[in-house]
Write an enzyme that holds these catalytic residues in place. Structure first.
Site, PDB file in Angstrom:
ATOM      1  N   ILE A   1       0.827  -1.204   0.000  1.00  0.00           N
ATOM      2  CA  ILE A   1       0.000   0.000   0.000  1.00  0.00           C
ATOM      3  C   ILE A   1       0.859   1.250   0.000  1.00  0.00           C
ATOM      4  CG2 ILE A   1      -1.654   1.253   1.453  1.00  0.00           C
ATOM      5  CD1 ILE A   1      -2.606  -1.699   2.280  1.00  0.00           C
ATOM      6  N   ASP A   2       1.968   1.221   0.733  1.00  0.00           N
ATOM      7  CA  ASP A   2       2.850   2.383   0.837  1.00  0.00           C
ATOM      8  C   ASP A   2       3.486   2.699  -0.515  1.00  0.00           C
ATOM      9  OD1 ASP A   2       3.748   4.402   2.459  1.00  0.00           O
ATOM     10  OD2 ASP A   2       5.330   3.245   3.405  1.00  0.00           O
ATOM     11  N   ASP A   3       4.055   1.685  -1.160  1.00  0.00           N
ATOM     12  CA  ASP A   3       4.661   1.907  -2.473  1.00  0.00           C
ATOM     13  C   ASP A   3       3.636   2.404  -3.472  1.00  0.00           C
ATOM     14  OD1 ASP A   3       7.628   0.957  -3.207  1.00  0.00           O
ATOM     15  OD2 ASP A   3       6.950  -0.139  -1.452  1.00  0.00           O
TER      16      ASP A   3
ATOM     17  N   GLU B   1       2.940   6.111  -2.992  1.00  0.00           N
ATOM     18  CA  GLU B   1       4.043   6.973  -3.413  1.00  0.00           C
ATOM     19  C   GLU B   1       4.275   6.906  -4.923  1.00  0.00           C
ATOM     20  OE1 GLU B   1       5.732   9.214  -1.592  1.00  0.00           O
ATOM     21  OE2 GLU B   1       4.401   8.735   0.073  1.00  0.00           O
TER      22      GLU B   1
ATOM     23  N   HIS C   1       0.657   8.524   4.075  1.00  0.00           N
ATOM     24  CA  HIS C   1       1.000   8.554   2.650  1.00  0.00           C
ATOM     25  C   HIS C   1      -0.234   8.309   1.775  1.00  0.00           C
ATOM     26  CE1 HIS C   1       5.389   7.410   3.814  1.00  0.00           C
ATOM     27  NE2 HIS C   1       5.157   8.707   3.933  1.00  0.00           N
TER      28      HIS C   1
END
Length: 680
Positions: A416-418, A421, A492
């Site tokens: 989810i983070d990648d 971003e 993020h």
């Protein structure tokens, strides 16, 4: 207080200069004007220095781009990666002199003056790391009576010997008979039969733990022992009793309950029906093989690959089998060969993460959005999109895929983070095929929205991976084994959704509410994937502002006050990894480029551009920059597991300072796209 923070105390001091002072030749008003001019000139100087530093940083970062379009910095962890690589080769009988020599050179170079090894720069000595490094050097031919080895073994004995080491260290030693399998927690392969609604099914574990535990159930069932090339009596406090008995925790406690459950599983190991066990191991093997990536690795990380290779080998996969050959070849690609001949093994590789962060940094740092390097980076990221279901779909079977992983190859586990971003990076690029870009962004946004947990926040790989039981297992003493939502990931995602015009979306609003509730009493947010409260706060404040919270919001003001209160005397920010275990370290540590940048990103988002704290932070960054446009950062500012597994991302020191300097000089590139949740 405000006047001091804003740097205007100079005006007050000048206007109150004592009579007869040489400077006392103007009126008070003239003094205020002169002071204001001085403040303006100083601010202009800081801005000019920041612009020059950003230009040098842009040039440096462009020079590090791969011809295929990606960036990747080294990912440094600790010597257990290198020690376990040598132990694996010893177990499989494939050790070679050159690899052993190069690995030993690296391990020796990381040894501390007292003969021990730590797990992060400047950190305390670590027992398990020291044991594994010591054994690896013995495999490389270092004698136990050599000074560096004798000092290490003496320290190990002082700390309780092998018996006091973590479970994973003792598993490696059990492979060679240096520890008894009966003295290890049991992990039966019959776990594979548990449906997803039963506690302790494999999907209750975080994806990194799941990928490690499944092959280890086979290893635990097989209990292999290879001939030991030497004894390790010097690592026991009493070689005659290497594992002294320990008192169980009270039966009414969780620890006591799971300790007694483990004793029951040891009894089951002796009577487990062979057909049932064989079927369970075959189910586990099929699960492992199905999750091998195209490049041969598992999950893009070293530990699952190592244990998967051992498990499959125990089930009869010979080293020439395509699965085994590809797996071993993937491990070689984790090796970084240094100029001095040393060989360092990366636990993981981070090209997608590094590339999206580099793209953000370059655009925010002043590079035009249609620059060929950015278009090439966008093309590479677009090609890395994962458009098939993975393990995440066990809990979200109706959700359409569309995300990005951290590594070159990890299609089973986009995160989810990648994804958040990457969307933020792609949105910054003026691509010649906008329809292709928009379609990928739309899929990524939809997937991230769908991966929200029930509490309104986001974890890294799975939704609602919050079972309280896995961390209770005696086996699981190696770090975090579940994937609950975190403030940094949620921040993020909220920031990305706000940039996409979804700041008022109900899911975004729930994320904002969760973040506001998670703020610590001091005003900071906990950092799960970066160190620590500086990272969490640096992730959340820009997200909340992007989603429409005004700078005057109490939550933003409290965060600003905390950040300014922990600024170092040199103008930078730093936070030691010990902040995860010792309260006195929270917000404190040697200044680093990445942590200074995180603090600045929060303060800039909160409207503090003209504050003294920001000017000092920017000045620290510009003065710490090296001649080639880079920054040095020996300190570890990333985490795999808070405290238990620390990471030095070598590109963090380049991308985050450039992003912060760029936003200081040029402002937030999306300031006019956000704010849909005003007043939330």
């Amino acid at each position: 207080m405000t006047a001091t923070t804003d740097g205007s105390t100079g005006a007050a001091n000048l206007s109150a200069a004592p009579a007869g002072h040489p400077a006392d030749t103007t009126t008070a008003a003239d003094g205020v004007t002169a002071a204001a001019d001085g403040v303006t000139a100083a601010a202009d100087d800081v801005t000019a220095a920041a612009r020059r530093a950003a230009e040098r940083s842009v040039a440096h970062l462009l020079g590090r781009q791969d011809e295929q379009g990606w960036w990747k910095g080294d990912l440094a962890t600790n010597v257990t990666m290198d020690a376990e690589d040598l132990l694996l080769r010893q177990f499989l009988g494939i050790q070679d002199p050159e690899t052993t020599r190069a690995a030993a050179l690296f391990i020796r170079g990381e040894q501390l003056g007292d003969g021990t090894w730590n797990t992060f720069y400047g950190g305390p000595s670590d027992l398990s790391a020291t044991i594994e490094a010591y054994v690896a050097l013995r495999l490389a031919g270092d004698r136990p009576d050599e000074r560096h080895m004798a000092r290490a073994s003496a320290w190990i004995r002082e700390q309780g010997g092998i018996a006091a080491a973590r479970v994973f260290t003792r598993i490696w030693l059990a492979l060679f008979g240096w520890w008894k399998w009966d003295d290890l927690p049991e992990l039966p392969p019959e776990l594979m039969f548990f449906p997803k609604w039963v506690p302790l099914n494999i999907y209750d574990f975080g994806c990194w733990a799941r990928q490690t535990i499944v092959p280890l159930t086979i290893v635990s069932a097989k209990r292999p022992v290879r001939p030991a090339p030497f004894a390790l009596d010097e690592l026991h406090t009493d070689p005659a009793e290497p594992n002294p008995p320990r008192k169980l925790a009270p039966a009414a406690s969780w620890d006591g309950l799971f300790q007694r459950l483990d004793k029951g599983l040891h009894l089951y190991h002796k009577v487990a029906p062979r057909p049932v066990r064989r079927i369970a191991m075959n189910v586990a093997a099929r699960w492992i093989v199905e999750r091998q990536e195209n490049d041969g690795c598992w999950g893009g990380i070293q530990p699952p690959a190592v244990y998967s290779i051992i498990a499959l080998h125990l089930l009869g996969y010979d080293l020439d089998h395509p699965v085994m050959k590809a797996g071993l070849a993937s491990l070689d690609r984790f090796a970084v060969h240094r100029e001095d001949g040393a060989r360092m093994v990366e636990a993981c590789q981070s090209p997608v993460w590094d590339t999206c962060l580099a793209t953000i940094a370059l655009v925010d740092g002043g590079l035009r959005p249609d620059h060929p390097a950015l278009v090439k980076a966008a093309d590479w990221m677009l090609a890395e999109e994962i458009t098939r279901p993975g393990d995440w779909s066990v809990r979200k079977p109706e959700l359409a895929p569309g995300g990005w992983a951290f590594e070159f190859h990890n299609d089973n586990y986009p995160d989810i983070d990648d994804t958040a971003e990457v969307v933020l990076a792609l949105r910054r690029v003026r691509h010649p095929d906008p329809a292709r870009l928009e379609a990928a962004i739309e899929r990524g946004v939809r997937w991230n929205l769908g991966m929200q947990s029930r509490n309104g926040a986001w974890g890294a790989f799975d939704a609602d991976n919050t079972s309280p039981f896995p961390n209770r297992l005696p086996f699981c003493d190696f770090g975090e084994v579940i994937d609950p939502p975190s403030a940094d990931v949620t921040g993020h995602v909220v920031e990305m959704l706000a940039v996409e015009g979804l700041g008022a979306h109900p899911r975004t609003r729930r994320g904002i509410e969760w973040l506001l509730a998670e703020q610590e009493a001091c005003g900071a947010w906990f950092g799960r994937w970066g160190v620590n409260y500086v990272y969490g706060t640096g992730s959340v404040v820009p997200a909340l502002v992007a989603a429409g919270l005004p700078a005057a919001h109490p939550s933003i003001r409290r965060a600003v006050t905390w950040l300014e209160s922990v600024q170092n005397d040199d103008g930078g920010w730093g936070e030691d990894l010990r902040s995860y275990t010792e309260e006195k370290w929270i917000g404190h540590g040697e200044s680093t480029a990445s942590q200074t940048a995180w603090a600045l990103l929060a303060l800039l988002a909160a409207g503090r551009r003209d504050s003294r704290a920001v000017a000092r932070g920017v000045t620290w960054l510009t003065e710490a920059q090296q001649a080639d446009g880079s920054w040095d950062e020996p300190y570890f500012t990333g985490t795999g597991f808070p405290w238990d597994f620390s990471i030095n991302y070598h590109l963090y020191r380049q991308v985050f300072p450039l992003t912060a300097l760029g936003r200081y000089v040029y402002g937030d590139p999306f300031a006019d796209r956000t704010g849909a949740a005003q007043g939330a």
